[in-house]
Design an enzyme around this catalytic site. Structure first.
Site: not given
Ligand code: DGL
Length: 271
Positions: A13-14, A45, A76, A155, A187, A189
Site C-alpha cells: 500500500d502507499s 499516492y 492500495c 491517520e 480507499c 483508510h
C-alpha cells in the site's frame, strides 16, 4: 510444492491504510504468512499523477518480489486503479487488486442499482470502479466522490470526532441526494471511519469494504493455484515501511486490530 505454499502473500500500500486489508486477510486466512510493504515515505499516492503512481508501484512490487512472495495483493485502491497492469507485468505470479472485488460486492448488494463510490482523487478520476461496476452490470448507475481529507482523519485516529462527522456529511451529502443504496469504501483508510461514514449516509446504505471483498478473491486464487499454506503454525507477519517506523507502529495497530511486533525500514526508489 509445500515450500511454495509456505511462502508469504505479499501485500503493499502507499502507507498504513493497507493494514485494513491485512486485517481482513488474517481473519480469512489465519495460517498464511504475510509480508507487508507500506510506502510511508511517499504517501499519499491519491493526490499524485498516474505516471508517478505507476513508477512507485513498480518499485514497491520489486521490493515484495525480493522477499520471495507467492502471490501479491495490491491493497492500495489508487495503485489498483491506475497501475495494476504495471504490477501484473512485473510479478509473474497471481496478483489481486481491490477494485474488481469491491465492484462485484457492490453490484451484489445494490437493490436500487444505484452505487456510490468514494476514494482518493486519483482513484475517482481514473473511473476504474465505475468501469468495473459497468463491466459486471451495465444497468447500474454509479456516482463518485473524492474524499481526500478522510485519509488524514483516519491517520489521526479521529474515528469518533465531530470534525470527522461534519466532513463526512459534507462529502457524502451529494451521494445521498442521488439515492444510492450501496457505497464502496474505495480507499484503504475509509474502513477505519466506517461509523462516521455510516452516520452520514444513513441506515439504508450498505457500505462495501473493498479490502474485505478482496479477501474472498484471494481465497479463490490460493485454491486455483494450490497455494494455501497447510501449516497450522502461527503465521509470520512481517512489516516494512519506507520511512522510519515509529508512527506507523503506533497508528497501524489500530488499523490492523492486533499487535504488530517489529516493523522494519526498507528504503525503496531512493527514499
Ligand atoms: N492507500 C490509498 C488508497 O487506497 C490511500 C492513501 C493515499 O492517498 O496514498 O487509495
Amino acid at each position: 510444492m509445500s515450500g511454495l505454499r509456505q511462502k508469504p502473500i505479499g501485500v503493499f500500500d502507499s502507507g498504513i491504510g493497507g493494514l485494513t486489508v491485512v486485517r481482513a486477510l488474517t481473519q480469512s486466512f489465519p495460517h498464511e504468512n504475510i509480508v507487508y510493504f507500506g510506502d510511508t515515505a511517499r504517501v499519499p499516492y491519491g493526490s499524485k499523477s498516474p505516471q508517478v503512481v505507476r513508477e512507485y508501484a513498480a518499485q514497491d512490487i520489486d521490493f515484495l518480489l525480493g522477499n520471495d512472495v507467492k502471490m501479491v495483493v495490491v491493497a492500495c485502491n489508487t495503485v489498483s486503479a491506475v497501475a495494476l497492469d504495471v504490477v501484473q507485468k512485473r510479478a509473474h505470479m497471481p496478483v489481486v487488486g481491490v477494485i474488481v472485488p469491491g465492484a462485484a460486492a457492490a453490484v451484489a448488494a445494490t437493490r436500487k442499482k444505484r452505487i456510490g463510490i468514494i476514494g482518493t482523487r486519483a482513484t475517482v478520476n481514473s473511473k476504474a470502479y465505475a468501469h468495473a461496476v459497468r463491466q459486471i452490470a451495465s444497468d447500474v448507475q454509479v456516482f463518485s466522490q473524492a474524499c481526500p481529507l478522510f485519509v488524514s482523519l483516519a491517520e489521526e485516529g479521529w474515528n469518533d470526532h465531530q470534525a470527522t462527522d461534519l466532513i463526512a456529511r459534507e462529502y457524502l451529502f451529494p451521494l445521498t441526494l442521488e439515492k444510492i443504496d450501496t457505497l464502496i469504501l474505495g480507499c484503504t483508510h475509509y474502513p477505519v471511519l466506517r461509523r462516521a461514514i455510516a452516520a452520514a449516509t444513513g441506515a439504508g446504505v450498505t457500505l462495501i469494504d473493498s479490502g474485505a471483498a478482496t479477501a474472498a478473491d484471494v481465497g479463490q486464487v490460493l485454491d486455483a493455484h494450490d497455494l494455501r499454506n497447510q501449516s497450522a503454525q502461527k503465521p509470520d507477519l512481517r512489516f516494512f515501511v519506507s520511512d522510519i517506523p515509529a508512527k506507523f507502529t503506533e497508528v497501524g495497530e489500530r488499523f490492523l486490530g492486533q499487535r504488530m511486533g517489529l516493523v522494519r525500514r526498507a528504503p525503496v526508489g531512493g527514499t
